[in-house]
Scaffold this motif. Structure first.
Motif, PDB file in Angstrom:
ATOM      1  N   SER A 166       0.818  -1.216   0.000  1.00  0.00           N
ATOM      2  CA  SER A 166       0.000   0.000   0.000  1.00  0.00           C
ATOM      3  C   SER A 166       0.849   1.263   0.000  1.00  0.00           C
ATOM      4  N   ARG A 167       0.203   2.392  -0.270  1.00  0.00           N
ATOM      5  CA  ARG A 167       0.877   3.686  -0.218  1.00  0.00           C
ATOM      6  C   ARG A 167       1.288   4.018   1.214  1.00  0.00           C
ATOM      7  N   THR A 168       0.535   3.528   2.194  1.00  0.00           N
ATOM      8  CA  THR A 168       0.851   3.806   3.598  1.00  0.00           C
ATOM      9  C   THR A 168       2.242   3.319   3.967  1.00  0.00           C
ATOM     10  N   ILE A 169       2.560   2.079   3.614  1.00  0.00           N
ATOM     11  CA  ILE A 169       3.874   1.544   3.944  1.00  0.00           C
ATOM     12  C   ILE A 169       4.947   2.220   3.096  1.00  0.00           C
ATOM     13  N   GLU A 170       4.604   2.641   1.891  1.00  0.00           N
ATOM     14  CA  GLU A 170       5.566   3.354   1.053  1.00  0.00           C
ATOM     15  C   GLU A 170       5.936   4.697   1.680  1.00  0.00           C
ATOM     16  N   ILE A 171       4.978   5.358   2.317  1.00  0.00           N
ATOM     17  CA  ILE A 171       5.249   6.619   3.013  1.00  0.00           C
ATOM     18  C   ILE A 171       6.243   6.380   4.149  1.00  0.00           C
ATOM     19  N   TYR A 172       6.036   5.301   4.904  1.00  0.00           N
ATOM     20  CA  TYR A 172       6.960   4.971   5.998  1.00  0.00           C
ATOM     21  C   TYR A 172       8.355   4.669   5.458  1.00  0.00           C
ATOM     22  N   PHE A 173       8.432   3.885   4.383  1.00  0.00           N
ATOM     23  CA  PHE A 173       9.723   3.561   3.792  1.00  0.00           C
ATOM     24  C   PHE A 173      10.434   4.820   3.308  1.00  0.00           C
ATOM     25  N   ALA A 174       9.678   5.770   2.750  1.00  0.00           N
ATOM     26  CA  ALA A 174      10.270   7.019   2.270  1.00  0.00           C
ATOM     27  C   ALA A 174      10.845   7.813   3.437  1.00  0.00           C
ATOM     28  N   ALA A 175      10.088   7.917   4.540  1.00  0.00           N
ATOM     29  CA  ALA A 175      10.564   8.645   5.717  1.00  0.00           C
ATOM     30  C   ALA A 175      11.787   7.961   6.320  1.00  0.00           C
ATOM     31  N   GLN A 176      11.742   6.650   6.375  1.00  0.00           N
ATOM     32  CA  GLN A 176      12.866   5.883   6.914  1.00  0.00           C
ATOM     33  C   GLN A 176      14.108   6.059   6.039  1.00  0.00           C
ATOM     34  N   SER A 177      13.905   6.079   4.727  1.00  0.00           N
ATOM     35  CA  SER A 177      15.027   6.281   3.804  1.00  0.00           C
ATOM     36  C   SER A 177      15.670   7.638   4.010  1.00  0.00           C
ATOM     37  N   LEU A 178      14.854   8.643   4.314  1.00  0.00           N
ATOM     38  CA  LEU A 178      15.395   9.973   4.584  1.00  0.00           C
ATOM     39  C   LEU A 178      16.228   9.994   5.855  1.00  0.00           C
ATOM     40  N   VAL A 179      15.801   9.234   6.851  1.00  0.00           N
ATOM     41  CA  VAL A 179      16.590   9.138   8.089  1.00  0.00           C
ATOM     42  C   VAL A 179      17.949   8.513   7.787  1.00  0.00           C
ATOM     43  N   TYR A 180      17.948   7.450   6.981  1.00  0.00           N
ATOM     44  CA  TYR A 180      19.208   6.824   6.599  1.00  0.00           C
ATOM     45  C   TYR A 180      20.061   7.790   5.765  1.00  0.00           C
ATOM     46  N   LEU A 181      19.399   8.614   4.964  1.00  0.00           N
ATOM     47  CA  LEU A 181      20.114   9.610   4.169  1.00  0.00           C
ATOM     48  C   LEU A 181      20.864  10.575   5.080  1.00  0.00           C
ATOM     49  N   VAL A 182      20.175  11.094   6.091  1.00  0.00           N
ATOM     50  CA  VAL A 182      20.807  12.036   7.011  1.00  0.00           C
ATOM     51  C   VAL A 182      21.922  11.355   7.792  1.00  0.00           C
ATOM     52  N   THR A 183      21.676  10.114   8.221  1.00  0.00           N
ATOM     53  CA  THR A 183      22.703   9.370   8.951  1.00  0.00           C
ATOM     54  C   THR A 183      23.948   9.200   8.096  1.00  0.00           C
ATOM     55  N   SER A 184      23.750   8.914   6.825  1.00  0.00           N
ATOM     56  CA  SER A 184      24.892   8.730   5.934  1.00  0.00           C
ATOM     57  C   SER A 184      25.648  10.028   5.707  1.00  0.00           C
ATOM     58  N   LEU A 185      24.952  11.160   5.784  1.00  0.00           N
ATOM     59  CA  LEU A 185      25.629  12.451   5.616  1.00  0.00           C
ATOM     60  C   LEU A 185      26.616  12.735   6.751  1.00  0.00           C
ATOM     61  N   THR A 186      26.387  12.127   7.911  1.00  0.00           N
ATOM     62  CA  THR A 186      27.359  12.256   8.996  1.00  0.00           C
ATOM     63  C   THR A 186      28.619  11.450   8.708  1.00  0.00           C
ATOM     64  N   GLN A 187      28.517  10.514   7.761  1.00  0.00           N
ATOM     65  CA  GLN A 187      29.625   9.660   7.336  1.00  0.00           C
ATOM     66  C   GLN A 187      30.122   8.753   8.452  1.00  0.00           C
ATOM     67  N   SER A 188      29.236   8.482   9.415  1.00  0.00           N
ATOM     68  CA  SER A 188      29.646   7.658  10.559  1.00  0.00           C
ATOM     69  C   SER A 188      30.048   6.248  10.131  1.00  0.00           C
ATOM     70  N   GLY A 189      29.324   5.666   9.174  1.00  0.00           N
ATOM     71  CA  GLY A 189      29.651   4.316   8.725  1.00  0.00           C
ATOM     72  C   GLY A 189      31.024   4.237   8.089  1.00  0.00           C
ATOM     73  N   GLN A 190      31.323   5.180   7.206  1.00  0.00           N
ATOM     74  CA  GLN A 190      32.624   5.199   6.531  1.00  0.00           C
ATOM     75  C   GLN A 190      33.757   5.492   7.508  1.00  0.00           C
ATOM     76  N   LEU A 191      33.540   6.473   8.399  1.00  0.00           N
ATOM     77  CA  LEU A 191      34.574   6.826   9.356  1.00  0.00           C
ATOM     78  C   LEU A 191      34.815   5.712  10.370  1.00  0.00           C
ATOM     79  N   ALA A 192      33.745   5.007  10.736  1.00  0.00           N
ATOM     80  CA  ALA A 192      33.904   3.887  11.663  1.00  0.00           C
ATOM     81  C   ALA A 192      34.774   2.798  11.053  1.00  0.00           C
ATOM     82  N   GLU A 193      34.584   2.555   9.761  1.00  0.00           N
ATOM     83  CA  GLU A 193      35.394   1.561   9.064  1.00  0.00           C
ATOM     84  C   GLU A 193      36.858   1.980   9.042  1.00  0.00           C
ATOM     85  N   VAL A 194      37.104   3.271   8.781  1.00  0.00           N
ATOM     86  CA  VAL A 194      38.470   3.794   8.744  1.00  0.00           C
ATOM     87  C   VAL A 194      39.086   3.799  10.145  1.00  0.00           C
TER      88      VAL A 194
END
Length: 489
Positions: A32-60
């Motif tokens: 449904s569109r309802t779950i797609e809205i949640y996935f979109a919001a969740q994807s944006l959270v992951y987008l912001v998290t990735s902008l901190t570059q914590s995953g890449q820096l943690a690996e380094v």
């Protein structure tokens, strides 16, 4: 072998519970569109998290952590505090900015949604945004636990986390529907944070508000962000272009795409990630001690290929039946099952190619080539964004299939190229006997599926399921035996 079995057993139980969680999601929300809205919001959270570059820096940070501890035992924890404190300050600035301009980001992410749907996505996104603090700290905490060879902590946590998610969804869905997913997401990140801090505390870690120590050149470390910032930005351009393009496809496609992507990540986490986790730590330690890494490289490369071959064979022959079994129903039609099956096939091959690239990525990072690697990836992610727009615009869903593979290939090539520039680089034999056998086995599976096993949308009786299962076992015998012999050495 013992460590791998421990990680696998924990991940197996966690994956089975994660599968139950996905079944509940599909049963409650369907495509449904309802779950797609949640996935979109969740994807944006992951987008912001990735902008901190914590995953890449943690690996380094992992090899840096080992270096600090060779200077003085416990010094690595002080370096961890320096990095965490500075990351929190940076994350706060970023989070405030994103919160204010959330409407623009949602509109950019899902332009094909209605305004009402976009407003709902903005609300969910803003509520989820504080999770950023927990996510960026968790990235470093789990990396340090792996650096200490405390394997299995993240897997045990994943098990607990999924149980909580299931219980929250079952108990709260009848009362608050979609908000049950929001609460379970936040609660999961909070549990992760508490668990990691507790594990590190038992190992001697104590938090300190420090921004520098003489032994750790944090300025040089954070200069990695100059390289990773471009990469992270390019990655988000790709994610935004991909999601925006999908938002114009028929309702339900994005939901199915995300369902399968999550399922594929669980399969990857179960069968592939244990090898990567152990390999990166062991390879880094061997380099610090100037010891040979050839045996570790060959063992992991062959094991990863064999495990991927087994999962691909299983996906080809039983994938549509399994999807119909776990997701099929009133809110997930036969057409949805078939679409999910095709997505799963492409994800399976993408995981194989990505796994090989990931081994070279880990080695390149361990050799201090992270900055160069991320610069190359800027180009590959922008190319992926270009192909996403072009293929989906002109070929619709058919174009989306191939984006999954294209991105995996483009991300793997630079890892191999950069690693090959290191001193005494190891060579992978592409046309070895094991690889040729792997190709033959996969082709046999395709032929059996095409000629002898009907599609789930036509007629898929239990005798077909039994036959497919027997073929999966027979074709998997060789890679299973070879993997066992490799790990036993």
């Amino acid at each position: 072998m013992k460590i791998l079995l421990k990680l696998f057993s924990l991940k197996l139980v966690a994956s089975l519970l994660g599968l139950i969680y996905s079944i509940l999601q599909v049963r409650y929300f369907g495509a449904s569109r309802t779950i797609e809205i949640y996935f979109a919001a969740q994807s944006l959270v992951y987008l912001v998290t990735s902008l901190t570059q914590s995953g890449q820096l943690a690996e380094v940070f992992l090899p840096e952590y080992h270096k600090l501890n060779t200077i003085k035992v416990g010094l690595g924890y002080k370096g961890l505090n320096v990095v965490i404190n500075r990351m929190v300050l940076f994350g706060t600035i970023l989070m405030v900015f994103i919160f204010v301009f959330a409407n623009y980001f949602v509109n950019l992410m899902v332009p094909g949604f209605s305004q009402e749907d976009k407003d709902f996505a903005v609300l969910i996104f803003r509520i989820l945004l504080p999770v950023l603090y927990l996510a960026l700290m968790n990235s470093f905490y789990v990396t340090v636990l792996n650096a200490e060879e405390r394997f299995g902590r993240a897997e045990l946590l994943g098990l607990t986390n999924t149980i909580v998610n299931i219980l929250v969804l079952i108990v709260l869905y009848p009362f608050i529907q979609l908000w049950a997913l929001v609460i379970s997401f936040i609660l999961g990140k909070l549990i992760e944070f508490i668990f990691y801090v507790w594990q590190l505390f038992k190992n001697g870690y104590r938090f300190q508000w420090i921004l520098s120590i003489p032994e750790f050149d944090h300025k040089s470390f954070f200069k990695t962000m100059q390289s990773t910032f471009l990469y992270v930005g390019a990655t988000q351009v790709y994610n935004i272009v991909l999601t925006a393009s999908i938002s114009f496809l028929p309702e339900g496609v994005y939901a199915i795409f995300k369902y399968v992507q999550n399922l594929s990540n669980k399969i990857k986490g179960l069968f592939i990630q244990p090898f990567m986790t152990i390999f990166f730590t062991r390879y880094s330690i061997l380099l610090q001690k100037s010891q040979s890494v050839l045996k570790e490289f060959n063992k992991n490369m062959l094991s990863v290929i064999n495990v991927n071959v087994i999962t691909i064979i299983g996906t080809i022959l039983l994938g549509d039946f399994i999807i119909d079994l776990i997701w099929g129903g009133e809110k997930f039609s036969k057409a949805n099952v078939q679409l999910a099956y095709i997505f799963l096939l492409f994800n399976g091959f993408a995981v194989l190619l990505g796994s090989l690239g990931n081994i070279y990525r880990k080695m390149a990072v361990a050799h201090g080539k992270a900055k160069k690697l991320y610069l190359y990836w800027v180009v590959t992610q922008l190319l992926s964004a270009f192909f996403s727009y072009l293929l989906i615009k002109h070929f619709k869903i058919n174009g989306l299939y191939y984006i999954i593979l294209i991105n995996s290939v483009l991300m793997s090539i630079p890892s191999y190229i950069i690693y090959r520039t290191t001193k005494n680089a190891l060579t992978f034999k592409l046309f070895s006997k094991d690889n040729i056998v792997a190709v033959i086995l996969i082709n046999i599976a395709v032929l059996v599926k095409y000629y002898f096993i009907p599609s789930i949308t036509i007629e898929y009786k239990m005798d077909s399921v039994f036959f497919a299962g027997v073929v999966v076992i027979l074709l998997s015998l060789y890679p299973m035996l070879m993997t066992y012999r490799i790990l036993k050495k």
